[in-house]
Scaffold this motif. Structure first.
Motif, mmCIF file in Angstrom:
data_model
loop_
_atom_site.group_PDB
_atom_site.id
_atom_site.type_symbol
_atom_site.label_atom_id
_atom_site.label_comp_id
_atom_site.label_asym_id
_atom_site.label_seq_id
_atom_site.Cartn_x
_atom_site.Cartn_y
_atom_site.Cartn_z
ATOM 1 N N ASP A 141 0.816 -1.210 0.000
ATOM 2 C CA ASP A 141 0.000 0.000 0.000
ATOM 3 C C ASP A 141 0.849 1.260 0.000
ATOM 4 O O ASP A 141 0.437 2.297 -0.532
ATOM 5 C CB ASP A 141 -0.927 0.002 1.221
ATOM 6 C CG ASP A 141 -2.033 -1.041 1.106
ATOM 7 O OD1 ASP A 141 -2.261 -1.526 -0.021
ATOM 8 O OD2 ASP A 141 -2.647 -1.365 2.137
ATOM 9 N N THR A 142 2.044 1.191 0.602
ATOM 10 C CA THR A 142 2.920 2.367 0.626
ATOM 11 C C THR A 142 3.292 2.788 -0.778
ATOM 12 O O THR A 142 3.264 3.971 -1.122
ATOM 13 C CB THR A 142 4.194 2.076 1.446
ATOM 14 O OG1 THR A 142 3.829 1.750 2.790
ATOM 15 C CG2 THR A 142 5.121 3.288 1.449
ATOM 16 N N GLU A 143 3.660 1.810 -1.604
ATOM 17 C CA GLU A 143 4.027 2.114 -2.981
ATOM 18 C C GLU A 143 2.826 2.616 -3.770
ATOM 19 O O GLU A 143 2.935 3.561 -4.556
ATOM 20 C CB GLU A 143 4.633 0.875 -3.646
ATOM 21 C CG GLU A 143 5.978 0.480 -3.064
ATOM 22 C CD GLU A 143 6.639 -0.633 -3.851
ATOM 23 O OE1 GLU A 143 5.990 -1.184 -4.762
ATOM 24 O OE2 GLU A 143 7.807 -0.944 -3.564
ATOM 25 N N ILE A 144 1.682 2.011 -3.571
ATOM 26 C CA ILE A 144 0.480 2.434 -4.287
ATOM 27 C C ILE A 144 0.102 3.860 -3.910
ATOM 28 O O ILE A 144 -0.226 4.681 -4.773
ATOM 29 C CB ILE A 144 -0.684 1.461 -3.991
ATOM 30 C CG1 ILE A 144 -0.386 0.096 -4.599
ATOM 31 C CG2 ILE A 144 -1.997 2.007 -4.531
ATOM 32 C CD1 ILE A 144 -1.367 -0.983 -4.196
ATOM 33 N N CYS A 145 0.186 4.185 -2.619
ATOM 34 C CA CYS A 145 -0.145 5.536 -2.160
ATOM 35 C C CYS A 145 0.844 6.556 -2.712
ATOM 36 O O CYS A 145 0.452 7.673 -3.083
ATOM 37 C CB CYS A 145 -0.148 5.586 -0.638
ATOM 38 S SG CYS A 145 -1.539 4.730 0.122
ATOM 39 N N LEU A 146 2.121 6.181 -2.774
ATOM 40 C CA LEU A 146 3.135 7.081 -3.319
ATOM 41 C C LEU A 146 2.853 7.370 -4.791
ATOM 42 O O LEU A 146 2.901 8.522 -5.235
ATOM 43 C CB LEU A 146 4.525 6.468 -3.159
ATOM 44 C CG LEU A 146 5.694 7.230 -3.799
ATOM 45 C CD1 LEU A 146 5.804 8.633 -3.215
ATOM 46 C CD2 LEU A 146 6.998 6.455 -3.608
#
Length: 254
Positions: free
Chosen positions: A168-173
């Motif tokens: 999710d961190t990568e998707i949010c970024l």
């Protein structure tokens, strides 16, 4: 492979762009275009025609700003050059093919520019995907009669995450980078145009399905118009699958 190697070797790029794979991506596009010129032509013509119409409505006293010049394949270079105040192209990579073309168009200027403002920071701290993009991209908001983001919105966040994104961190970024780009277009004091693929259709022998829908926080409406880009026609992919992108146009008039 020759065209890919030539493009990779002689492209100029901002700091971080090579590590991000952007030069390699431009080289790959050069090779794909060489192999699929006929299949790509309708998309390129549609993009150039859309930009040309917008240029004709732009204030002649101020230049046109192009975000994402790439190889220049989808740009109406003659129309940009003919605009009385000229045009300025921004991109993180300047391939030799574009550099050669621009010699014929003295009214078009090019500036190496990381339109996210994050490449150097990110790759100086490689592996730290907790960086927080600003709410706006570091782009000029004034001084232009028209700003156009050209076939890049779905691509600009890919340098900051694995493919596919792992968490999710990568998707949010990735979503935040796209959001900043869009918010900057909205904040500019001139008419802005967003041209971007927003669906990816993959299939075989004419039987396709949507496997990816690009769903960034776009304008809260459907595109003004759209068309298909047969980016990987039959024979391009080793597995026999074809890939078609649905490209849309969104416009904000000031």
């Amino acid at each position: 492979m020759i065209i890919e190697a030539f493009t990779w070797a002689f492209s100029k790029a901002v700091k971080g762009a090579r590590r991000a794979g952007l030069v390699q991506e431009v080289a790959a596009i050069a090779g794909k275009y060489q192999r699929n010129t006929k299949a790509w032509q309708p998309h390129l013509e549609q993009t150039r025609a859309t930009i040309t119409v917008a240029i004709k409505k732009a204030d002649p006293a101020e230049p046109i700003l192009i975000l994402g010049s790439g190889l220049g394949l989808d740009l109406p270079l003659q129309a940009l050059n003919s605009h009385p105040a000229g045009a300025l192209l921004f991109d993180a990579v300047k391939p030799p093919q574009l550099a050669a073309k621009l010699k014929q168009y003295p009214n078009i200027k090019f500036e190496l520019r990381d339109v996210t403002g994050l490449l150097e920071e990110f790759y100086n701290n490689y592996g730290d995907r907790k960086i927080t993009p600003p709410g706006f991209a570091p782009l000029p908001l004034t001084g232009f009669s028209l700003a156009i983001s050209v076939n890049m919105l779905s691509q600009i966040p890919l340098s900051f995450a694995k493919s596919p994104p792992e968490d999710d961190t990568e998707i949010c970024l990735m979503a935040a980078i796209q959001q900043a780009h869009i918010m900057t277009l909205k904040a500019m004091d001139c008419n802005t145009l967003l041209i971007s693929d927003h669906e990816r259709h993959v299939g075989k022998d004419g039987d396709t399905e949507v496997i990816t829908t690009v769903a960034p926080p776009l304008w809260p409406c459907n595109p003004e118009h759209e068309w298909d880009w047969h980016i990987a026609p039959k024979g391009e992919n080793r597995n026999g699958l074809t890939t078609t992108l649905k490209v849309g146009v969104w416009e904000i008039l000031k």
